[in-house]
Design a protein around this motif. Structure first.
Motif, PDB file in Angstrom:
ATOM      1  N   GLU A  40       0.819  -1.213   0.000  1.00 24.80           N
ATOM      2  CA  GLU A  40       0.000   0.000   0.000  1.00 24.80           C
ATOM      3  C   GLU A  40       0.850   1.259   0.000  1.00 24.80           C
ATOM      4  O   GLU A  40       0.421   2.297  -0.511  1.00 24.80           O
ATOM      5  N   ALA A  68       1.852   1.659  -3.597  1.00 25.35           N
ATOM      6  CA  ALA A  68       0.648   2.067  -4.329  1.00 25.35           C
ATOM      7  C   ALA A  68       0.352   3.546  -4.091  1.00 25.35           C
ATOM      8  O   ALA A  68      -0.090   4.258  -5.002  1.00 25.35           O
ATOM      9  N   THR A  69       0.592   4.024  -2.876  1.00 25.78           N
ATOM     10  CA  THR A  69       0.378   5.456  -2.591  1.00 25.78           C
ATOM     11  C   THR A  69       1.311   6.310  -3.440  1.00 25.78           C
ATOM     12  O   THR A  69       0.896   7.335  -4.001  1.00 25.78           O
ATOM     13  N   VAL A  73       2.738   5.463  -6.319  1.00 26.06           N
ATOM     14  CA  VAL A  73       2.342   5.326  -7.728  1.00 26.06           C
ATOM     15  C   VAL A  73       1.102   6.164  -8.015  1.00 26.06           C
ATOM     16  O   VAL A  73       1.042   6.873  -9.032  1.00 26.06           O
ATOM     17  N   ASP A  74       0.105   6.140  -7.114  1.00 23.41           N
ATOM     18  CA  ASP A  74      -1.104   6.935  -7.342  1.00 23.41           C
ATOM     19  C   ASP A  74      -0.790   8.429  -7.336  1.00 23.41           C
ATOM     20  O   ASP A  74      -1.371   9.212  -8.097  1.00 23.41           O
ATOM     21  N   TRP A  99       0.670   9.226 -10.757  1.00 21.05           N
ATOM     22  CA  TRP A  99      -0.397   9.325 -11.763  1.00 21.05           C
ATOM     23  C   TRP A  99      -1.110  10.668 -11.635  1.00 21.05           C
ATOM     24  O   TRP A  99      -1.374  11.334 -12.649  1.00 21.05           O
ATOM     25  N   GLU A 100      -1.416  11.049 -10.420  1.00 19.67           N
ATOM     26  CA  GLU A 100      -2.132  12.301 -10.215  1.00 19.67           C
ATOM     27  C   GLU A 100      -1.274  13.506 -10.585  1.00 19.67           C
ATOM     28  O   GLU A 100      -1.789  14.538 -11.024  1.00 19.67           O
ATOM     29  N   THR A 134      -0.032  16.829  -4.632  1.00 18.66           N
ATOM     30  CA  THR A 134      -1.158  15.891  -4.645  1.00 18.66           C
ATOM     31  C   THR A 134      -1.390  15.325  -3.255  1.00 18.66           C
ATOM     32  O   THR A 134      -0.489  15.295  -2.393  1.00 18.66           O
ATOM     33  N   GLN A 139      -2.096  12.163  -2.537  1.00 18.21           N
ATOM     34  CA  GLN A 139      -1.364  10.917  -2.419  1.00 18.21           C
ATOM     35  C   GLN A 139       0.122  11.174  -2.207  1.00 18.21           C
ATOM     36  O   GLN A 139       0.792  10.465  -1.433  1.00 18.21           O
ATOM     37  N   TRP A 173       2.414  10.073   0.935  1.00 20.02           N
ATOM     38  CA  TRP A 173       3.662   9.319   0.764  1.00 20.02           C
ATOM     39  C   TRP A 173       4.817   9.958   1.512  1.00 20.02           C
ATOM     40  O   TRP A 173       5.570   9.279   2.224  1.00 20.02           O
TER      41      TRP A 173
END
Length: 300
Positions: free
Chosen positions: A178, A181-182, A184-185, A188-189, A244, A246, A250
């Motif tokens: 997770e 994933a945080t 990576v998100d 993306w954002e 962002t 996310q 992070w």
């Protein structure tokens, strides 16, 4: 000088001598007469002097007779052959005319076929151009779809981020799925166009999962340090990541759990294509909903 009278009278009364024949004869008659062969005239004079005045019958020589006969036979043969050959020549001429007419018809037919084929070829060429344009458009759309879906190799500038566990990390402070994933998100954002973790390309069908303490990306295990490569504008990507939600989450984990975080801008990053997965539950829009994934009907 006085001449005797008798002499003068004798000279006056003497008769005149006749003129030669060649003088009195007309010129045309003379030329015709003198054109006779001198030998023939001489022979005629000898016959007349000898008293042989009977006309001599000229008998033709036997070679002359044979020559005349042969000439007559040849003339008759030629005439017969000519008469016999006339119908054949007429038939040959008619046959030749018929062949000419037939070949002319065939030529016209072939010319018509050439015209039809030329028009058909032009239509096919035009259609081929249209289809080629459609194929090019479809190819561009497929290529863009592959880029967006992650199923093609891509390269470009971006950011490479290396993250690792802290020096005193334990089970509770290790990087988990997770956490990655945080990050990576957040990328993306922030505007990343393609992302990979340890050369595992991420897309809608992929994911980051924990299996016990190991992290799996696209179903494959990856080990620390984790290298997250993101293609995007290197001038703004890191700054926008901090903005962002996310990204802020992070960086809170980085500061709270003492993660090692090393970012760098890269001019050219190459990311592999995402692995393909078999679709088991997704079917085409117009497909038979009762058919299975392999096109076979479902068992009742």
């Amino acid at each position: 000088m006085v001449e005797p009278q008798g002499a003068t009278q004798g000279a006056t009364q003497a008769p005149e001598r006749p003129l030669p024949e060649h003088v009195t004869t007309p010129l045309l008659t003379l030329i015709t007469a003198r054109s006779m062969d001198e030998d023939y005239a001489h022979v005629a004079q000898k016959r007349a002097a000898a008293g042989d005045v009977r006309p001599r019958t000229v008998r033709p020589h036997w070679t002359s007779v044979m020559a005349v006969a042969a000439l007559g036979v040849m003339t008759a043969v030629v005439a017969a052959q000519t008469d016999r050959q006339a119908p054949v020549d007429e038939l040959s001429r008619a046959a030749l005319i018929e062949q000419i007419d037939s070949r002319s018809d065939e030529l016209q037919s072939l010319q018509a076929q050439v015209g039809d084929l030329t028009r058909s070829n032009a239509a096919l060429a035009s259609r081929n151009t249209t289809i080629q344009g459609q194929l090019d458009d479809i190819g561009s759309r497929v290529q863009r779809a592959e880029l967006l879906s992650g199923f093609s190799v891509v390269n470009g500038p971006g950011v490479r981020i290396t993250v690792d566990n802290g020096p005193d990390a334990d089970v509770n402070s290790e990087i988990r799925d997770e956490d990655l994933a945080t990050l990576v998100d957040g990328l993306w954002e922030a505007g990343a166009e393609a992302i990979a973790v340890n050369d595992q390309r991420l897309n809608a069908l992929g994911g980051i999962r924990n299996t016990n303490r190991a992290i799996h990306v696209n179903g494959r295990p990856v080990n620390a340090p984790y290298v997250v490569s993101a293609i995007g504008d290197p001038r703004t990507l890191q700054a926008r990541l901090l903005q962002t939600s996310q990204g802020q989450e992070w960086f809170a984990l980085v500061n709270g759990l003492d993660f090692v975080y090393t970012p760098e801008n890269v001019d050219d990053i190459r990311l592999p294509a995402a692995p393909e997965r078999i679709l088991r539950d997704v079917i085409e829009l117009n497909a038979d909903p009762d058919s299975g994934p392999d096109g076979e009907g479902s068992t009742p």
